[in-house]
Design a protein around this motif. Structure first.
Motif, PDB file in Angstrom:
ATOM      1  N   GLU A 142       0.832  -1.203   0.000  1.00 37.39           N
ATOM      2  CA  GLU A 142       0.000   0.000   0.000  1.00 37.39           C
ATOM      3  C   GLU A 142       0.865   1.250   0.000  1.00 37.39           C
ATOM      4  OE1 GLU A 142      -3.531   2.092   2.690  1.00 37.39           O
ATOM      5  OE2 GLU A 142      -2.665   0.161   3.255  1.00 37.39           O
ATOM      6  N   GLY A 143       0.530   2.217  -0.857  1.00 43.50           N
ATOM      7  CA  GLY A 143       1.259   3.475  -0.917  1.00 43.50           C
ATOM      8  C   GLY A 143       2.468   3.463  -1.820  1.00 43.50           C
ATOM      9  N   SER A 144       2.823   2.315  -2.400  1.00 36.33           N
ATOM     10  CA  SER A 144       3.973   2.251  -3.300  1.00 36.33           C
ATOM     11  C   SER A 144       3.689   2.994  -4.600  1.00 36.33           C
ATOM     12  CB  SER A 144       4.319   0.796  -3.619  1.00 36.33           C
ATOM     13  OG  SER A 144       4.832   0.131  -2.499  1.00 36.33           O
ATOM     14  N   PRO A 145       4.709   3.615  -5.200  1.00 34.74           N
ATOM     15  CA  PRO A 145       4.524   4.204  -6.530  1.00 34.74           C
ATOM     16  C   PRO A 145       4.314   3.095  -7.552  1.00 34.74           C
ATOM     17  CG  PRO A 145       6.831   4.276  -5.898  1.00 34.74           C
ATOM     18  CD  PRO A 145       6.080   3.800  -4.692  1.00 34.74           C
ATOM     19  N   VAL A 146       3.333   3.276  -8.409  1.00 34.94           N
ATOM     20  CA  VAL A 146       2.930   2.232  -9.364  1.00 34.94           C
ATOM     21  C   VAL A 146       3.048   2.750 -10.788  1.00 34.94           C
ATOM     22  CG1 VAL A 146       1.022   0.772 -10.160  1.00 34.94           C
ATOM     23  CG2 VAL A 146       1.350   1.176  -7.709  1.00 34.94           C
ATOM     24  N   CYS A 147       3.583   1.918 -11.661  1.00 36.07           N
ATOM     25  CA  CYS A 147       3.568   2.200 -13.094  1.00 36.07           C
ATOM     26  C   CYS A 147       3.010   0.992 -13.816  1.00 36.07           C
ATOM     27  CB  CYS A 147       4.966   2.522 -13.615  1.00 36.07           C
ATOM     28  SG  CYS A 147       5.008   2.837 -15.406  1.00 36.07           S
ATOM     29  N   LEU A 148       2.087   1.237 -14.718  1.00 35.11           N
ATOM     30  CA  LEU A 148       1.505   0.168 -15.534  1.00 35.11           C
ATOM     31  C   LEU A 148       2.337   0.005 -16.798  1.00 35.11           C
ATOM     32  CD1 LEU A 148      -1.028  -1.728 -15.952  1.00 35.11           C
ATOM     33  CD2 LEU A 148      -1.942   0.112 -17.350  1.00 35.11           C
ATOM     34  N   GLN A 163      -9.469   0.985 -17.815  1.00 29.15           N
ATOM     35  CA  GLN A 163      -9.950   2.293 -17.375  1.00 29.15           C
ATOM     36  C   GLN A 163     -11.330   2.219 -16.728  1.00 29.15           C
ATOM     37  OE1 GLN A 163      -9.505   4.299 -21.212  1.00 29.15           O
ATOM     38  NE2 GLN A 163      -7.817   5.506 -20.386  1.00 29.15           N
ATOM     39  N   SER A 164     -12.145   1.278 -17.161  1.00 25.94           N
ATOM     40  CA  SER A 164     -13.527   1.228 -16.670  1.00 25.94           C
ATOM     41  C   SER A 164     -13.763   0.198 -15.582  1.00 25.94           C
ATOM     42  CB  SER A 164     -14.488   0.941 -17.834  1.00 25.94           C
ATOM     43  OG  SER A 164     -14.226  -0.337 -18.404  1.00 25.94           O
ATOM     44  N   GLN A 165     -12.849  -0.792 -15.458  1.00 29.62           N
ATOM     45  CA  GLN A 165     -13.094  -1.884 -14.514  1.00 29.62           C
ATOM     46  C   GLN A 165     -11.994  -2.084 -13.469  1.00 29.62           C
ATOM     47  OE1 GLN A 165     -15.978  -3.589 -14.490  1.00 29.62           O
ATOM     48  NE2 GLN A 165     -16.687  -2.350 -16.211  1.00 29.62           N
ATOM     49  N   VAL A 166     -10.817  -1.485 -13.684  1.00 31.65           N
ATOM     50  CA  VAL A 166      -9.708  -1.798 -12.779  1.00 31.65           C
ATOM     51  C   VAL A 166      -9.106  -0.537 -12.133  1.00 31.65           C
ATOM     52  CG1 VAL A 166      -7.525  -3.031 -12.507  1.00 31.65           C
ATOM     53  CG2 VAL A 166      -9.180  -3.813 -14.215  1.00 31.65           C
ATOM     54  N   PHE A 167      -8.434   0.294 -12.940  1.00 35.27           N
ATOM     55  CA  PHE A 167      -7.659   1.397 -12.368  1.00 35.27           C
ATOM     56  C   PHE A 167      -8.291   2.777 -12.523  1.00 35.27           C
ATOM     57  CE2 PHE A 167      -4.391  -1.855 -13.359  1.00 35.27           C
ATOM     58  CZ  PHE A 167      -3.902  -2.041 -12.086  1.00 35.27           C
ATOM     59  N   GLY A 168      -9.212   2.932 -13.447  1.00 33.24           N
ATOM     60  CA  GLY A 168      -9.804   4.245 -13.646  1.00 33.24           C
ATOM     61  C   GLY A 168      -9.283   4.928 -14.905  1.00 33.24           C
ATOM     62  N   PRO A 169      -9.957   5.987 -15.346  1.00 32.04           N
ATOM     63  CA  PRO A 169      -9.646   6.623 -16.634  1.00 32.04           C
ATOM     64  C   PRO A 169      -8.286   7.296 -16.711  1.00 32.04           C
ATOM     65  CG  PRO A 169     -11.288   7.887 -15.406  1.00 32.04           C
ATOM     66  CD  PRO A 169     -11.120   6.598 -14.679  1.00 32.04           C
ATOM     67  N   PRO A 173       1.633   6.638  -6.333  1.00 30.36           N
ATOM     68  CA  PRO A 173       0.730   5.744  -5.589  1.00 30.36           C
ATOM     69  C   PRO A 173      -0.650   5.751  -6.223  1.00 30.36           C
ATOM     70  CG  PRO A 173       1.981   7.112  -4.079  1.00 30.36           C
ATOM     71  CD  PRO A 173       2.241   7.655  -5.456  1.00 30.36           C
ATOM     72  N   THR A 174      -1.253   4.602  -6.299  1.00 30.48           N
ATOM     73  CA  THR A 174      -2.578   4.514  -6.908  1.00 30.48           C
ATOM     74  C   THR A 174      -3.402   3.474  -6.175  1.00 30.48           C
ATOM     75  OG1 THR A 174      -3.746   4.320  -9.025  1.00 30.48           O
ATOM     76  CG2 THR A 174      -2.023   2.714  -8.599  1.00 30.48           C
ATOM     77  N   SER A 175      -4.663   3.436  -6.497  1.00 29.09           N
ATOM     78  CA  SER A 175      -5.561   2.456  -5.892  1.00 29.09           C
ATOM     79  C   SER A 175      -6.553   2.004  -6.956  1.00 29.09           C
ATOM     80  CB  SER A 175      -6.311   3.050  -4.698  1.00 29.09           C
ATOM     81  OG  SER A 175      -7.037   4.206  -5.092  1.00 29.09           O
ATOM     82  N   LEU A 176      -7.212   0.918  -6.670  1.00 28.70           N
ATOM     83  CA  LEU A 176      -8.214   0.403  -7.597  1.00 28.70           C
ATOM     84  C   LEU A 176      -9.435   1.309  -7.591  1.00 28.70           C
ATOM     85  CD1 LEU A 176      -8.015  -3.366  -6.625  1.00 28.70           C
ATOM     86  CD2 LEU A 176      -7.032  -2.309  -8.660  1.00 28.70           C
ATOM     87  N   MET A 177     -10.052   1.442  -8.743  1.00 31.81           N
ATOM     88  CA  MET A 177     -11.274   2.232  -8.810  1.00 31.81           C
ATOM     89  C   MET A 177     -12.417   1.460  -8.166  1.00 31.81           C
ATOM     90  SD  MET A 177     -12.524   1.797 -12.790  1.00 31.81           S
ATOM     91  CE  MET A 177     -13.945   2.853 -12.480  1.00 31.81           C
TER      92      MET A 177
END
Length: 302
Positions: free
Chosen positions: A125-131, A153-159, A234-238
């Protein structure tokens, strides 16, 4: 940007809001003050080379017992998410390998669900994330790749996920001798060009077979990780909205049906009556007509 902030921050002393998530991650992963690793999430279609790229990033040769299984097969080799740590240059990284989209054994919805599960359970949690969005130079980009991005964009991470993404083109050996990736992409269609413009980290090409032949991490891998670190955050799931079974009017009607006040559409039999069935005045849901004056009870009847 984010990686530089993380490297210079001291979680015990910093009180700023933008470091709160990093403090949390550091306390989970080890000693307080530890900077969380850079998370690289590999996403792509079946057979594009995700597991081979994971091995290249972590420099896992055939002799390594941590090596991701990578081979040509009719079905996806990776069925569930898997996380492995490593180090590239001065970056501590963790690589999340995911199932491929387009596998006959797994629907797109099932792959999205597994990516969500793996991300929520495995990523600090809180780690910097790159896809890392993987595409192959051995095949043309089709509608499937655009649908994959839409699902992310619509089901996992967001737009906004493309703002922290890098497109990784595998099978760099498929380029003509002396041909640069920029030259290859310049001839791509307008739709792909528009998509690539949205990807903040740009595009890189990698030859996974060559990457693992070096005794040390290849320049391709070093360049890829540097790009990823620059756009990571840092990112989170939508939050995925649960589909509503009924609208407001439909929900009201459904409650009336369950209470026996209305008959469900298409069912046999008359609507239940709100009148007393014993007096023979039942109707089909309409208000009964007012009684005629002649039928009104007399005061002398009592």
């Amino acid at each position: 940007g984010t990686a530089a902030k993380a490297a210079s921050s001291t979680p015990k002393e910093e009180k700023k809001e933008d470091t709160a998530a990093l403090v949390t991650a550091a306390s989970i992963e080890g000693e307080k003050g530890e900077v969380p690793p850079l998370v690289l999430v590999l996403i792509g279609r079946v057979g594009v080379g995700k597991s081979s790229t994971a091995n290249s990033l972590l420099h896992l040769t055939a002799a390594s017992d941590r090596r991701f299984e990578a081979r040509r097969a009719a079905a996806a080799v990776t069925a569930v998410c898997r996380l492995e740590p490593g180090c590239v240059g001065h970056h501590e990284i963790v690589v999340l390998d995911t199932p491929g989209f387009g596998d006959a054994a797994l629907s797109a919805a099932e792959v999205c669900a597994e990516v969500r599960r793996g991300f929520s359970e495995l990523v600090p949690e809180g780690s910097p994330v790159c896809l890392l969005l993987l595409m192959s130079l051995q095949s043309r980009v089709s509608e499937d790749e655009f649908e994959l991005v839409r699902l992310l964009q619509s089901q996992v991470f967001g737009p906004s996920i493309l703002q922290q993404s890098v497109v990784v083109w595998t099978h760099a050996d498929a380029l003509d001798e002396g041909q640069l990736l920029e030259d290859y992409l310049r001839d791509s269609g307008e739709r792909l060009q528009d998509l690539l413009k949205e990807v903040e980290g740009g595009s890189v090409a990698i030859d996974n077979r060559m990457a693992l032949q070096h005794g040390e991490t290849s320049e391709q891998v070093l360049g890829l990780v540097e790009r990823a670190a620059r756009v990571s955050r840092p990112t989170s799931l939508m939050k995925v909205k649960e589909p509503r079974q009924y609208g407001r009017k439909s929900a009201r009607r459904q409650r009336q049906i369950e209470a026996g006040l209305l008959r469900a559409r298409g069912s046999a039999g008359p609507e239940p009556s709100s009148s007393n069935p014993a007096d023979g005045s039942a109707t089909t849901g309409e208000d009964p007509p007012p009684p005629l004056e002649a039928d009104a009870p007399s005061l002398d009847d009592g």
